[in-house]
Scaffold this motif. Structure first.
Motif, PDB file in Angstrom:
ATOM      1  N   ILE A 164       0.838  -1.206   0.000  1.00 42.24           N
ATOM      2  CA  ILE A 164       0.000   0.000   0.000  1.00 42.24           C
ATOM      3  C   ILE A 164       0.872   1.256   0.000  1.00 42.24           C
ATOM      4  O   ILE A 164       0.547   2.250  -0.658  1.00 42.24           O
ATOM      5  N   GLY A 165       2.004   1.184   0.701  1.00 41.76           N
ATOM      6  CA  GLY A 165       2.926   2.317   0.745  1.00 41.76           C
ATOM      7  C   GLY A 165       3.507   2.672  -0.616  1.00 41.76           C
ATOM      8  O   GLY A 165       3.948   3.808  -0.825  1.00 41.76           O
ATOM      9  N   GLN A 166       3.501   1.736  -1.543  1.00 43.19           N
ATOM     10  CA  GLN A 166       3.960   2.010  -2.914  1.00 43.19           C
ATOM     11  C   GLN A 166       2.836   2.600  -3.767  1.00 43.19           C
ATOM     12  O   GLN A 166       3.015   2.821  -4.958  1.00 43.19           O
ATOM     13  N   GLY A 167       1.665   2.813  -3.154  1.00 42.90           N
ATOM     14  CA  GLY A 167       0.526   3.344  -3.897  1.00 42.90           C
ATOM     15  C   GLY A 167      -0.192   2.274  -4.694  1.00 42.90           C
ATOM     16  O   GLY A 167      -0.958   2.591  -5.615  1.00 42.90           O
ATOM     17  N   LEU A 168       0.014   1.010  -4.339  1.00 42.07           N
ATOM     18  CA  LEU A 168      -0.598  -0.103  -5.064  1.00 42.07           C
ATOM     19  C   LEU A 168      -1.813  -0.618  -4.302  1.00 42.07           C
ATOM     20  O   LEU A 168      -1.928  -0.434  -3.090  1.00 42.07           O
ATOM     21  N   VAL A 169      -2.702  -1.266  -5.021  1.00 42.94           N
ATOM     22  CA  VAL A 169      -3.920  -1.814  -4.448  1.00 42.94           C
ATOM     23  C   VAL A 169      -3.800  -3.337  -4.431  1.00 42.94           C
ATOM     24  O   VAL A 169      -3.482  -3.949  -5.451  1.00 42.94           O
ATOM     25  N   ILE A 170      -4.041  -3.929  -3.280  1.00 45.24           N
ATOM     26  CA  ILE A 170      -4.036  -5.389  -3.169  1.00 45.24           C
ATOM     27  C   ILE A 170      -5.364  -5.896  -3.715  1.00 45.24           C
ATOM     28  O   ILE A 170      -6.428  -5.577  -3.185  1.00 45.24           O
ATOM     29  N   ASP A 171      -5.285  -6.653  -4.812  1.00 46.28           N
ATOM     30  CA  ASP A 171      -6.495  -7.169  -5.452  1.00 46.28           C
ATOM     31  C   ASP A 171      -7.089  -8.337  -4.674  1.00 46.28           C
ATOM     32  O   ASP A 171      -8.310  -8.507  -4.633  1.00 46.28           O
ATOM     33  N   TYR A 172      -6.220  -9.151  -4.083  1.00 47.56           N
ATOM     34  CA  TYR A 172      -6.697 -10.370  -3.447  1.00 47.56           C
ATOM     35  C   TYR A 172      -5.624 -10.893  -2.501  1.00 47.56           C
ATOM     36  O   TYR A 172      -4.433 -10.758  -2.782  1.00 47.56           O
ATOM     37  N   VAL A 173      -6.053 -11.488  -1.406  1.00 47.41           N
ATOM     38  CA  VAL A 173      -5.138 -12.206  -0.527  1.00 47.41           C
ATOM     39  C   VAL A 173      -5.561 -13.671  -0.555  1.00 47.41           C
ATOM     40  O   VAL A 173      -6.681 -14.013  -0.153  1.00 47.41           O
ATOM     41  N   SER A 174      -4.689 -14.510  -1.068  1.00 47.47           N
ATOM     42  CA  SER A 174      -4.945 -15.941  -1.148  1.00 47.47           C
ATOM     43  C   SER A 174      -4.429 -16.593   0.137  1.00 47.47           C
ATOM     44  O   SER A 174      -3.240 -16.505   0.444  1.00 47.47           O
ATOM     45  N   HIS A 175      -5.314 -17.245   0.847  1.00 40.90           N
ATOM     46  CA  HIS A 175      -4.953 -17.904   2.104  1.00 40.90           C
ATOM     47  C   HIS A 175      -4.585 -19.360   1.803  1.00 40.90           C
ATOM     48  O   HIS A 175      -5.273 -20.302   2.194  1.00 40.90           O
ATOM     49  N   VAL A 176      -3.496 -19.512   1.083  1.00 40.17           N
ATOM     50  CA  VAL A 176      -3.045 -20.809   0.596  1.00 40.17           C
ATOM     51  C   VAL A 176      -2.763 -21.780   1.745  1.00 40.17           C
ATOM     52  O   VAL A 176      -3.064 -22.968   1.641  1.00 40.17           O
ATOM     53  N   GLY A 177      -2.198 -21.304   2.822  1.00 34.52           N
ATOM     54  CA  GLY A 177      -1.913 -22.169   3.963  1.00 34.52           C
ATOM     55  C   GLY A 177      -3.174 -22.778   4.538  1.00 34.52           C
ATOM     56  O   GLY A 177      -3.221 -23.985   4.814  1.00 34.52           O
ATOM     57  N   ASP A 178      -4.216 -21.960   4.697  1.00 29.11           N
ATOM     58  CA  ASP A 178      -5.493 -22.468   5.200  1.00 29.11           C
ATOM     59  C   ASP A 178      -6.058 -23.532   4.269  1.00 29.11           C
ATOM     60  O   ASP A 178      -6.543 -24.575   4.710  1.00 29.11           O
ATOM     61  N   MET A 179      -6.008 -23.260   2.954  1.00 28.85           N
ATOM     62  CA  MET A 179      -6.543 -24.203   1.976  1.00 28.85           C
ATOM     63  C   MET A 179      -5.788 -25.528   2.028  1.00 28.85           C
ATOM     64  O   MET A 179      -6.392 -26.603   2.039  1.00 28.85           O
ATOM     65  N   LEU A 180      -4.449 -25.464   2.079  1.00 23.53           N
ATOM     66  CA  LEU A 180      -3.663 -26.699   2.124  1.00 23.53           C
ATOM     67  C   LEU A 180      -3.942 -27.497   3.392  1.00 23.53           C
ATOM     68  O   LEU A 180      -4.074 -28.725   3.347  1.00 23.53           O
ATOM     69  N   ASN A 181      -4.036 -26.812   4.512  1.00 19.34           N
ATOM     70  CA  ASN A 181      -4.311 -27.495   5.780  1.00 19.34           C
ATOM     71  C   ASN A 181      -5.727 -28.088   5.804  1.00 19.34           C
ATOM     72  O   ASN A 181      -5.941 -29.180   6.315  1.00 19.34           O
ATOM     73  N   ARG A 182      -6.670 -27.373   5.232  1.00 19.09           N
ATOM     74  CA  ARG A 182      -8.066 -27.813   5.221  1.00 19.09           C
ATOM     75  C   ARG A 182      -8.280 -29.010   4.288  1.00 19.09           C
ATOM     76  O   ARG A 182      -9.089 -29.890   4.572  1.00 19.09           O
ATOM     77  N   THR A 183      -7.545 -29.070   3.181  1.00 14.28           N
ATOM     78  CA  THR A 183      -7.821 -30.084   2.162  1.00 14.28           C
ATOM     79  C   THR A 183      -6.844 -31.260   2.184  1.00 14.28           C
ATOM     80  O   THR A 183      -6.997 -32.183   1.393  1.00 14.28           O
ATOM     81  N   GLY A 184      -5.864 -31.241   3.073  1.00 14.40           N
ATOM     82  CA  GLY A 184      -4.877 -32.314   3.112  1.00 14.40           C
ATOM     83  C   GLY A 184      -5.497 -33.694   3.189  1.00 14.40           C
ATOM     84  O   GLY A 184      -5.184 -34.590   2.394  1.00 14.40           O
ATOM     85  N   ALA A 185      -6.382 -33.901   4.148  1.00 14.80           N
ATOM     86  CA  ALA A 185      -7.008 -35.217   4.313  1.00 14.80           C
ATOM     87  C   ALA A 185      -7.828 -35.606   3.087  1.00 14.80           C
ATOM     88  O   ALA A 185      -7.888 -36.781   2.720  1.00 14.80           O
ATOM     89  N   ASP A 186      -8.438 -34.605   2.424  1.00 14.37           N
ATOM     90  CA  ASP A 186      -9.261 -34.883   1.236  1.00 14.37           C
ATOM     91  C   ASP A 186      -8.446 -35.445   0.082  1.00 14.37           C
ATOM     92  O   ASP A 186      -8.983 -36.149  -0.768  1.00 14.37           O
ATOM     93  N   VAL A 187      -7.160 -35.124   0.041  1.00 19.26           N
ATOM     94  CA  VAL A 187      -6.306 -35.629  -1.038  1.00 19.26           C
ATOM     95  C   VAL A 187      -5.365 -36.726  -0.545  1.00 19.26           C
ATOM     96  O   VAL A 187      -4.407 -37.084  -1.222  1.00 19.26           O
ATOM     97  N   GLY A 188      -5.640 -37.239   0.644  1.00 22.70           N
ATOM     98  CA  GLY A 188      -4.886 -38.368   1.176  1.00 22.70           C
ATOM     99  C   GLY A 188      -3.531 -38.030   1.758  1.00 22.70           C
ATOM    100  O   GLY A 188      -2.613 -38.838   1.755  1.00 22.70           O
TER     101      GLY A 188
END
Length: 143
Positions: free
Chosen positions: A43-67
């Motif tokens: 933000i200090g560079q004057g840029l806008v964050i379009d999206y924050v991907s919570h990849v860690g949450d997704m990996l932890n949540r889906t681990g068991a689903d993919v074995g």
């Protein structure tokens, strides 16, 4: 057929090598502090964050689903954004540089280590993007 298999093998090797090309820095502090620092640096560079991907949450949540029971990260987020100035400059040189947009900076925690980083970009005009990302990360690190 042998040529096809050899070409596929070389393609797989190139993909594997590319996946590991990232610049990372160790952050002296907590994951939450690193996230706060990166967000403010972007933000200090004057840029806008379009999206924050919570990849860690997704990996932890889906681990068991993919074995899998492997915990890759205690936490991991990717901040996705673009820079109109830098993007225009690199795409005016080669419009196919659109393939590299948007840009991302990640914050990840593994074990007792918090890191901030970004993927490396090809030589040439894309080094403008790499310089932008490196500046943002160094700002987040307090350098």
């Amino acid at each position: 057929m042998k040529r096809f298999l050899f070409a596929a093998y070389l393609g797989a090797l190139a993909t594997a090598a590319t996946a590991e090309d990232a610049t990372t820095y160790i952050f002296d502090g907590s994951f939450d502090d690193a996230v706060f620092s990166v967000e403010n640096a972007i933000i200090g560079q004057g840029l806008v964050i379009d999206y924050v991907s919570h990849v860690g949450d997704m990996l932890n949540r889906t681990g068991a689903d993919v074995g899998s029971d492997v915990m890759l990260f205690e936490a991991a987020d990717i901040f996705v954004f673009c820079s109109a100035n830098v993007s225009r400059a690199v795409m005016e040189t080669d419009p196919m540089n659109i393939a590299h947009c948007p840009y991302g900076i990640f914050v990840a925690e593994r074990g007792d280590e918090v890191m901030i980083g970004y993927r490396d970009y090809p030589e040439g005009e894309m080094q403008q993007v790499q310089a932008l990302l490196d500046g943002i990360v160094r700002d987040a690190l307090g350098e």
